[in-house]
Design a protein around this motif. Sequence first.
Motif, PDB file in Angstrom:
ATOM      1  N   GLY A   1       1.025  -1.105  -0.253  1.00  0.00           N
ATOM      2  CA  GLY A   1      -0.177  -0.181   0.112  1.00  0.00           C
ATOM      3  C   GLY A   1       1.123   1.213   0.033  1.00  0.00           C
TER       4      GLY A   1
ATOM      5  N   PRO B   1      -4.349   4.998  -0.558  1.00  0.00           N
ATOM      6  CA  PRO B   1      -3.554   3.475  -1.306  1.00  0.00           C
ATOM      7  C   PRO B   1      -3.630   2.629   0.119  1.00  0.00           C
ATOM      8  N   LEU B   2      -2.677   2.722   1.184  1.00  0.00           N
ATOM      9  CA  LEU B   2      -2.931   1.584   2.196  1.00  0.00           C
ATOM     10  C   LEU B   2      -4.025   0.520   2.406  1.00  0.00           C
TER      11      LEU B   2
ATOM     12  N   ARG C   1      -6.574   0.445   0.552  1.00  0.00           N
ATOM     13  CA  ARG C   1      -6.564  -0.321  -1.231  1.00  0.00           C
ATOM     14  C   ARG C   1      -6.191  -1.738  -0.863  1.00  0.00           C
ATOM     15  N   ALA C   2      -4.689  -1.613  -0.529  1.00  0.00           N
ATOM     16  CA  ALA C   2      -3.985  -2.510  -0.868  1.00  0.00           C
ATOM     17  C   ALA C   2      -4.024  -3.863  -0.185  1.00  0.00           C
TER      18      ALA C   2
ATOM     19  N   LEU D   1      -4.809  -2.847  -7.870  1.00  0.00           N
ATOM     20  CA  LEU D   1      -3.680  -1.344  -7.440  1.00  0.00           C
ATOM     21  C   LEU D   1      -3.714  -0.761  -8.787  1.00  0.00           C
TER      22      LEU D   1
END
Length: 148
Positions: A69, A111-112, A114-115, A129
């Motif tokens: 992420g 983004p963290l 999303r991972a 991603l």
Amino acid sequence: MERTSELPDAAGMSRYVEGVVAEWLRGERRLPLDYSVESLRVADRIVAGVRAGRGADERTVARALRGVGAYVGEVMVRAGGGSWVDLDSRQRDYFEQPVGVRMPDGRVWNPLGRAMRRYDRGKGGRESLYVFYLLLHGRMGGVVRGVR
């Protein structure tokens, strides 16, 4: 799952990611992580590998997903013109993360998280991603403030 420990504040995220990438480039792995948008396909494969790694303990999985992420976020910073930001308390509660990336249009992205979703929900295209970045990039035209 442990989600936020071991992460620095926004000012330290780029250095943190450089450490993660250096670790992943050592030894047999030699992953092509060059901070390009295309390298996010590798990030997708890393998450798929973590999912396939049966028997990995929760702490190991959480650490790997934090690294992925953070890498995605750094690509957003370097390739997309974003910047790491410390999240306010409302954003922290919503995202369950201490940092995010503010893009030039003013939106804050996670983004963290999303991972983590990529890991939790499998390999569906909506959670990719790489696709996440492409969709993000397409939204940068309008100047709308908000949280994504």
